[in-house]
Design an enzyme around this catalytic site. Sequence first.
Site: not given
Ligand SMILES: Cc1ncc(COP(=O)(O)O)c(C=O)c1O
Length: 359
Positions: A102, A172, A196
């Site tokens: 991510w 994040d 989550k």
């Molecule tokens: C740490 C992290 N950042 C970003 C995301 C992406 O999130 P989204 O699907 O809401 O765009 C995730 C998804 O699993 C994640 O675990």
Amino acid sequence: MKRVFNFSAGPATLPLSVLEEARAELLDYQGTGRSIMEMSHRSPEYTAIDAEAKERLHSLMGLDDRFHIMFLQGGASAQFMQIPFNLLREDQAADYIDTGRWSAKAIKEAKRFGKVNVAYSSANANYDHVPTDDQLSLSENAAYVHYTSNNTVCGTQFPKEPETKGIPLVCDASSDILSRPIDVDRYGLIYAGAQKNIGPAGVTVVIIRDDLLQASKTEDVPTILRYQTHAEKIFNTPPVFAVYMVNKVLKWAQDQGGVDYFETFNRKKADLLYQIIDEDDFYQGTTQKDSRSLMNVTFRLPNEELESRFLEEAKTHDLYALKGHRSVGGIRTSIYNAMPMEGVQTLGNFMKEFRNQNG
Ligand SMILES: Cc1ncc(COP(=O)(O)O)c(C=O)c1O
């Protein structure tokens, strides 16, 4: 009704009491004869929910009035773009710490908007750790330092905020928001997809400090993507049902005892699993010990055939969604705030039993 222990990384398990409350109110929200999904986002009922959710989040996270909370859409992924679009000017640089899938995506998007300095990357080590402060190569005048506090895919987590010498952190926190106390003064912006640890999919929580908001760009940024558009008021139709659910999860989190409670509780759950992993070589943790996540516990078995059998047999114990992310394989158990101790104990007992039979 049958409920299983759901270890999904996201959308993840929600507190049963929250789901039950939502079910009870689904057709008739507080005597209005309508569902909350069928009401204007300008109605007193919905605006009260919006305000209450923000108040609860302020209180749970220990945020003061400098922080504005926004309920946005597009997932955490939209923030990969929206953050640099709003906060990074072309002549500036931002520092990014690359600790997983991510953060790598966040870096890729940020590069479209300005100069990005990757202050550290654990990519060459399969993202099996997060850096210590002295491993970071921070630039002199970065607009912000971006990091992913918990790396959902590989199962690592920063034990504390990285030291950035006064540069605001942009975090994040999708997979560990509200799982433990944070040092709020260090943050300029915190964002998290709700699915989550704080609610269902469909809403992204974005928290921005006032000085960053005031300095954020408006020129060249489309109205809907500007933080200034959303910080003071509900600009357009928000994901009302998702925010309604988030408000209920936040109330539940307060009733449990807040982030101090969850820190102890989450550590207890994670310790139980890591202890079993460390007992011998049957289960092999995939991350370095001092980077281990309390939210996503990842491990491998001696071979893929055993991993498939593990996943199949787990279901007969009502243990679901334990498959590792497709990019890494193995097993991943996501044990966010709403995963009860009983679920982790059942999993732990199953892991021991499976090892006895197959080790
Ligand atoms: C740490 C992290 N950042 C970003 C995301 C992406 O999130 P989204 O699907 O809401 O765009 C995730 C998804 O699993 C994640 O675990």
